[in-house]
Design a protein around this motif. Sequence first.
Motif, PDB file in Angstrom:
ATOM      1  N   GLN A 159      -7.726 -16.877   2.791  1.00 31.23           N
ATOM      2  CA  GLN A 159      -7.390 -15.909   1.756  1.00 31.23           C
ATOM      3  C   GLN A 159      -6.722 -14.680   2.391  1.00 31.23           C
ATOM      4  O   GLN A 159      -6.945 -13.554   1.993  1.00 31.23           O
ATOM      5  CB  GLN A 159      -8.658 -15.495   0.998  1.00 31.23           C
ATOM      6  N   GLU A 160      -5.917 -14.933   3.425  1.00 33.39           N
ATOM      7  CA  GLU A 160      -5.252 -13.854   4.163  1.00 33.39           C
ATOM      8  C   GLU A 160      -3.929 -13.494   3.488  1.00 33.39           C
ATOM      9  O   GLU A 160      -2.866 -13.965   3.877  1.00 33.39           O
ATOM     10  CB  GLU A 160      -5.021 -14.271   5.619  1.00 33.39           C
ATOM     11  N   ASP A 161      -3.987 -12.648   2.466  1.00 30.80           N
ATOM     12  CA  ASP A 161      -2.780 -12.306   1.722  1.00 30.80           C
ATOM     13  C   ASP A 161      -1.789 -11.495   2.551  1.00 30.80           C
ATOM     14  O   ASP A 161      -0.584 -11.584   2.338  1.00 30.80           O
ATOM     15  CB  ASP A 161      -3.150 -11.536   0.453  1.00 30.80           C
ATOM     16  N   SER A 162      -2.305 -10.699   3.512  1.00 33.83           N
ATOM     17  CA  SER A 162      -1.388  -9.914   4.345  1.00 33.83           C
ATOM     18  C   SER A 162      -0.514 -10.835   5.184  1.00 33.83           C
ATOM     19  O   SER A 162       0.680 -10.570   5.388  1.00 33.83           O
ATOM     20  CB  SER A 162      -2.167  -8.965   5.247  1.00 33.83           C
ATOM     21  N   SER A 165       2.249 -12.204   3.054  1.00 34.62           N
ATOM     22  CA  SER A 165       3.342 -11.234   2.923  1.00 34.62           C
ATOM     23  C   SER A 165       4.247 -11.298   4.146  1.00 34.62           C
ATOM     24  O   SER A 165       5.477 -11.301   4.028  1.00 34.62           O
ATOM     25  CB  SER A 165       2.771  -9.820   2.751  1.00 34.62           C
ATOM     26  N   VAL A 194       2.963  -9.203  -2.962  1.00 36.32           N
ATOM     27  CA  VAL A 194       1.671  -9.416  -2.303  1.00 36.32           C
ATOM     28  C   VAL A 194       1.195  -8.109  -1.675  1.00 36.32           C
ATOM     29  O   VAL A 194       0.031  -7.715  -1.839  1.00 36.32           O
ATOM     30  CB  VAL A 194       1.781 -10.519  -1.224  1.00 36.32           C
ATOM     31  N   ALA A 195       2.091  -7.427  -0.963  1.00 35.37           N
ATOM     32  CA  ALA A 195       1.729  -6.172  -0.302  1.00 35.37           C
ATOM     33  C   ALA A 195       1.345  -5.096  -1.326  1.00 35.37           C
ATOM     34  O   ALA A 195       0.431  -4.296  -1.093  1.00 35.37           O
ATOM     35  CB  ALA A 195       2.884  -5.683   0.567  1.00 35.37           C
ATOM     36  N   TYR A 196       2.043  -5.085  -2.469  1.00 38.47           N
ATOM     37  CA  TYR A 196       1.767  -4.100  -3.518  1.00 38.47           C
ATOM     38  C   TYR A 196       0.367  -4.296  -4.100  1.00 38.47           C
ATOM     39  O   TYR A 196      -0.373  -3.341  -4.310  1.00 38.47           O
ATOM     40  CB  TYR A 196       2.818  -4.219  -4.615  1.00 38.47           C
ATOM     41  N   LYS A 197      -0.001  -5.557  -4.319  1.00 37.84           N
ATOM     42  CA  LYS A 197      -1.342  -5.846  -4.848  1.00 37.84           C
ATOM     43  C   LYS A 197      -2.425  -5.459  -3.851  1.00 37.84           C
ATOM     44  O   LYS A 197      -3.514  -5.031  -4.221  1.00 37.84           O
ATOM     45  CB  LYS A 197      -1.450  -7.330  -5.195  1.00 37.84           C
ATOM     46  N   LEU A 198      -2.116  -5.623  -2.549  1.00 37.95           N
ATOM     47  CA  LEU A 198      -3.069  -5.264  -1.500  1.00 37.95           C
ATOM     48  C   LEU A 198      -3.098  -3.765  -1.232  1.00 37.95           C
ATOM     49  O   LEU A 198      -3.954  -3.288  -0.484  1.00 37.95           O
ATOM     50  CB  LEU A 198      -2.705  -5.982  -0.192  1.00 37.95           C
ATOM     51  N   LYS A 199      -2.136  -3.039  -1.839  1.00 36.94           N
ATOM     52  CA  LYS A 199      -1.947  -1.608  -1.541  1.00 36.94           C
ATOM     53  C   LYS A 199      -1.724  -1.402  -0.043  1.00 36.94           C
ATOM     54  O   LYS A 199      -2.202  -0.425   0.553  1.00 36.94           O
ATOM     55  CB  LYS A 199      -3.137  -0.782  -2.038  1.00 36.94           C
ATOM     56  N   ALA A 200      -1.025  -2.350   0.560  1.00 37.78           N
ATOM     57  CA  ALA A 200      -0.733  -2.299   2.000  1.00 37.78           C
ATOM     58  C   ALA A 200       0.553  -1.510   2.217  1.00 37.78           C
ATOM     59  O   ALA A 200       1.656  -2.058   2.120  1.00 37.78           O
ATOM     60  CB  ALA A 200      -0.615  -3.712   2.561  1.00 37.78           C
TER      61      ALA A 200
END
Length: 559
Positions: A159-162, A165, A194-200
């Motif tokens: 589940q590594e969304d970063s 991205s 993906v980054a936006y959802k993670l607030k990364a």
Amino acid sequence: MHIITTLLALFACLGAIAQDVAKVKKFEAAIGGATTDEEKISAIIALAQYYAVFHLETRADSLTHKALTVAETSTDSNLVFKILFQNDINLINIWSSEETINRSMQFIKKGLALAQERGRAEYAAIGNIKLSGLYRMQGRYDDALQQATEAFTNLDKLQEDSLKSMLYMELGDIYKSKGDAVPAYKNYNNAFDVAYKLKAVRLQSDIYHRYVDLYRLFGDDESAKKYLINSLRMNTDHGNELGLYNDYIDLAKITDEEAYIEKAETLADKLQSDRYKLAVKRLRYYLLMTKGRNANETFQFLFKNKDLWSYFKNMGPVNSFWQYGNIYHYAGQYPQALHYFSLAEKALENNSDADMSLLLYKAMGEAYLMHGDTIKATGYFEKSFQLARQLNQLNELPEISKKLGVLHAAANKHASAYFYALQVDSANTILQANAAKDKVALLQIDRENSNRQTDLRELAVQASRRRNLQVMFITIAITVIFGFMLFLGLFAVSKNTIRVTGYFAFISLFEFIILLIDYPLHNFTHGEPFKIWIIKIGIIALLVPIQNFLEHRLIAFLE
């Protein structure tokens, strides 16, 4: 002038050296003083990274293997992965030799095999992404896409969304390198979502810069600048200093504004990074060379900054002589420029770098032409023409062919002049067709961007609506609680019931106040925990006495 010439030739041929002996000794002292394996490995890697910044790849590789030996004998198996997948040990770029790229590739393959053997899917995915990037740099796009596909397979287990991205960014980079702008843009959009959802924030900033590169590929610097301004605002709001540094560097490249360079320089000093400090100096050097066009001033800047001098020298004689030749070329001192270009050409005999040869032959042709030697100018332009065709560098052909046409016409070689005139027309026709395709691609990108902005606005509206509804619900709930307290006051109930209800009511009210100020507080402090902690202590120190006072007064009133 002869003294400078002799010194430059001598320094260009000297062996590679590091910029700061004292700094190297400091790194070595940290290695000797380490008390744990992790500390020792971190110190070794820090020195390896320092060497890599100055293109001392052999020393960096040696230190990396030394760190790996320490990790393999350590009880902490994660240390091995830390080394094998370290991001900045090898700073690969267009000047990196094939040998350096291949060494990096073998190193990553070793890490990938170990990750697969130990069932570490996250490290296997990182290895796939890194290998994909190296294959892309070599123009092996099918191999790059294969590694990206394998990375998706490894990420399916996580589940590594970063990492997803990062993988979408790599896919975008592959398609951009292939010249497929629309799929490149779509993959960058996927990465950004993906980054936006993670607030990364850092990932979002990296993707903004990829949009910038894509638009600059089409010559649309205005759109590129808009993305940089978006990145700058975001990084400013969140206190992302590394992101701000990259924003200022790219803005300086687009605008040539000194103010942006100064801000980047300030941040590089604050980040205490040799890599970023050197990048600022390189930018100043190139602007001084190409805009200032004064050889003495450019050489003074180069001599003054020993780290910059070392950087170019460590890249080998070809690059050193190329730099010296360009300094004189831009300054209009063509005999001196040709001297160093000739030395670079001789050094290039042992190097099969066709792209570098094309740059050099074209520069030598221009220098000989400006110097009045049309025969040698013709010879080097013809070499450039053949290489440009061989490398399919269509953008270079019209200019080279036009100059060859003029040179052959002046020499009364009309058949050759006519041939090159046809080449100009042929290349321009192809370029115009490609420009039309690029325009269509750019329109598709703009349409994709418009659709994406609409989707983002809708998501923002939905998020705002949810937040407002929740705030309204909490407000109504607190009002009901206080109303219920007043209602209880009409009846004979125990003091404990009133006190418990009052305590709960005021706790709810003041926690609601904290909730309302939480978001602006994070923006104000850029999310720094220490600042948030201090401010919240101050707020709570004010609210608790007020809460106690109001609670006691209300309970006394109801009693």
